[in-house]
Design a protein around this motif. Sequence first.
Motif, short mmCIF file in Angstrom:
data_model
loop_
_atom_site.label_atom_id
_atom_site.label_comp_id
_atom_site.label_asym_id
_atom_site.label_seq_id
_atom_site.Cartn_x
_atom_site.Cartn_y
_atom_site.Cartn_z
N ILE A 275 -4.39 -0.13 1.36
CA ILE A 275 -3.45 0.99 1.40
C ILE A 275 -3.53 1.65 2.75
CG2 ILE A 275 -2.81 3.19 0.33
CD1 ILE A 275 -4.11 2.23 -2.23
N GLY B 188 0.77 -1.24 0.00
CA GLY B 188 0.00 0.00 0.00
C GLY B 188 0.81 1.30 0.00
N SER C 98 -7.32 -1.65 -2.85
CA SER C 98 -6.93 -0.32 -2.38
C SER C 98 -7.32 -0.13 -0.92
CB SER C 98 -7.60 0.76 -3.23
OG SER C 98 -9.01 0.58 -3.21
N VAL D 66 2.20 2.72 -3.44
CA VAL D 66 1.34 3.00 -4.59
C VAL D 66 1.63 4.39 -5.16
CG1 VAL D 66 -1.05 3.40 -5.33
CG2 VAL D 66 -0.50 1.44 -3.88
N ASN D 67 1.89 4.43 -6.48
CA ASN D 67 2.14 5.68 -7.22
C ASN D 67 3.34 6.47 -6.67
OD1 ASN D 67 -0.01 5.30 -9.03
ND2 ASN D 67 -1.46 6.09 -7.53
N ARG E 173 -10.71 6.70 -5.61
CA ARG E 173 -9.61 5.82 -5.19
C ARG E 173 -9.74 5.42 -3.73
NH1 ARG E 173 -8.05 3.79 -9.82
NH2 ARG E 173 -7.55 5.39 -11.36
N ILE F 291 -4.68 -2.38 -6.34
CA ILE F 291 -3.22 -2.30 -6.34
C ILE F 291 -2.70 -3.27 -7.39
CG2 ILE F 291 -1.11 -2.79 -5.02
CD1 ILE F 291 -2.50 -1.87 -2.53
N ASP G 272 -2.17 1.82 -9.04
CA ASP G 272 -3.48 1.66 -8.39
C ASP G 272 -4.55 1.20 -9.37
OD1 ASP G 272 -3.76 3.92 -9.90
OD2 ASP G 272 -4.27 5.26 -8.25
N ASN H 253 -1.48 6.91 3.12
CA ASN H 253 -1.36 6.99 1.67
C ASN H 253 -2.66 7.46 1.03
OD1 ASN H 253 -1.50 5.47 -1.18
ND2 ASN H 253 0.63 5.93 -0.67
N SER H 254 -3.79 6.84 1.40
CA SER H 254 -5.02 7.25 0.73
C SER H 254 -6.24 7.10 1.62
CB SER H 254 -5.21 6.42 -0.54
OG SER H 254 -5.49 5.09 -0.18
#
Length: 618
Positions: free
Chosen positions: A428, A298, A425, A301-302, A593, A385, A381, A432-433
């Motif tokens: 994560i 997680g 996701s 990611v990105n 997301r 993921i 993502d 992160n998100s």
Amino acid sequence: MAKSVSPNAISTLLSNPSPDSSSDLPDIVVQVLDLKSSGNRYSFSASDGKKKLKGIIPSNQYSEVLSGKIQNLGLIRILDYTLNVIPNKSEKYLMLIKCEPVSPALETEIKSEQSGITLKPKEDDVVKREGSTAGIVLKPKLDMVSKSAAQILHEQHANSAPARLAMTRRVRPLVSLNPYMGGWTIKVSVTSKGTMRTYKNARGEGCVFNVELTDEDGTQIQATMFNDAARKFYDKFAMGKVYYISKGSLKVANKNFKTVVNDYEMTLNENSEVEEVANEAAFVPETKFNFVPIDQLGPYVNKSELVDLVGVVKNVSSTMSIRRKSNNETVPKRDITIADETKKTVVVSLWGDLATNIGQELLDMADKSPVVAIKSLKVGDFQGISLSAISRSLVLVNPEVPEAQKLRCWYDSEGKDAAMAAISSGSISSSNSGSRSVYSDRVPLSYITSNLSLGAEKPAFFSIRGNISFIKADQAMWYRACKTCNKKVTEDMDAGYWCESCQKNDAECNFRYIMVAKVSDASGEAFVSTFNEEAEKIIGCPAEELDNLKSQDGEENPYDMKLKKATWIPHLLRVSVSQNEYNGEKRQRITARAVVPIDFAAESKFLLEDISKMVASH
């Protein structure tokens, strides 16, 4: 029992540089001298008491070196070999294919003009010839003259370099280089070669490519070339070949894009010198991994940081052709689904040669559930993921690393029967998100909908607070998905469901959301696409449950009631904004997301801080 070297063993080897069959070889026993580790290989000198020959021990016998069966000053029997012949040199290199240990370390090095000397292991201080002749006392090992690294290097490479590099400059190990040193020459092999890339910035357009270089000690460095230098050296550098390089410069490595362990990175310009060393074996670096468990992907990611992964291959797709948006070229792609001890699975996309070569190899052996170790993967993502290989990614099948062997044991004993779930996701981390990230980059919906160019180059990320104002009841809200790879399945005519990606039939399938919902705030409204985990948080139940409700009859349709209950509920959303083309027209696509309920205490604090900033600015 006494052991002996074979008379004139080195001469026998030199007279037959490439034997046709190992069964035709005479008995060849030599003494191992100067045994040392160079990177991930072992080099040594083979001696018969009169002559020596430098050589390499094959990788399939490294375990015998590590276990002590093959020792420095010990004896080995050569069962199969070949000699590397270097032009303009009297010296040849012995590449062992197969050998076996004969004796542990002797007390001293054999040095005699007489062949067939019988030696005993190192418990005896004095070694005598059979018969009545006087004993020959061998020089103790401690009295041998030790050579400096520079002397050894000079002996190994004497006359092998082009004259102006080898005779006028000292070859330096990579570990000794720094940005303040000038006039160096290095001897390295190319262990990774990137593709030529074009770029555009404020100073104009250009091209760039890089290589990863390894010296005989296993030290690595990345070298980058721009424009004229890139065009000059791109065809010159070839994977696996050895080169002398000089007149380059060093700088501190950019940690964000670092793929090799070195504090510095090298730049070569059009005045740098690169000369190939003919017929010399490449220096293969030891591949060092820093594995990340699937359930801990997680935070990556990105991000620019690449990850290494080890897992059991559960499925391999057929090859697909994907058209790149950047240059409209098609490139082969293959998806593999792998699992690890966290009981999570993730899809790894292989591209180009990796898809067609290693990918095909994995497809052919997929029924055996091979273990793969993959170095340098980018974490994205897509559908939760996912992982993607890049040009410098390395895929090893059933590697001899402890993590892979441990995973193999786990899978064979219990993992193959364990229930696996695809990482999503929702895995994560909050930093992160999740709940914290939805307070960063907060914008009203109108900011997104009024800026139609957002996400043209790459996806842009924002946070919004809004209400679900409308969910169209007759949309295709979910699809039947493969239980392994989550791709769409079709009902088989006989029974079960067919997955085109996995090329297999399964009795059951999963239901996964692909829902579009209208989101409204005080500034406006927009349609937002949601995938499974995000849609489930909005609707409040899994897609399969909603499918069951849809099939029920009644005065008050339970399906419509469930959708109605989900509307006018406030949520915090982390969204990506990108551009896609529909009927030749570019359209904005907003994708959720992360969806989290509002924490009113945290939201109040956020609003108070926002008000303080507004007051301060006035």
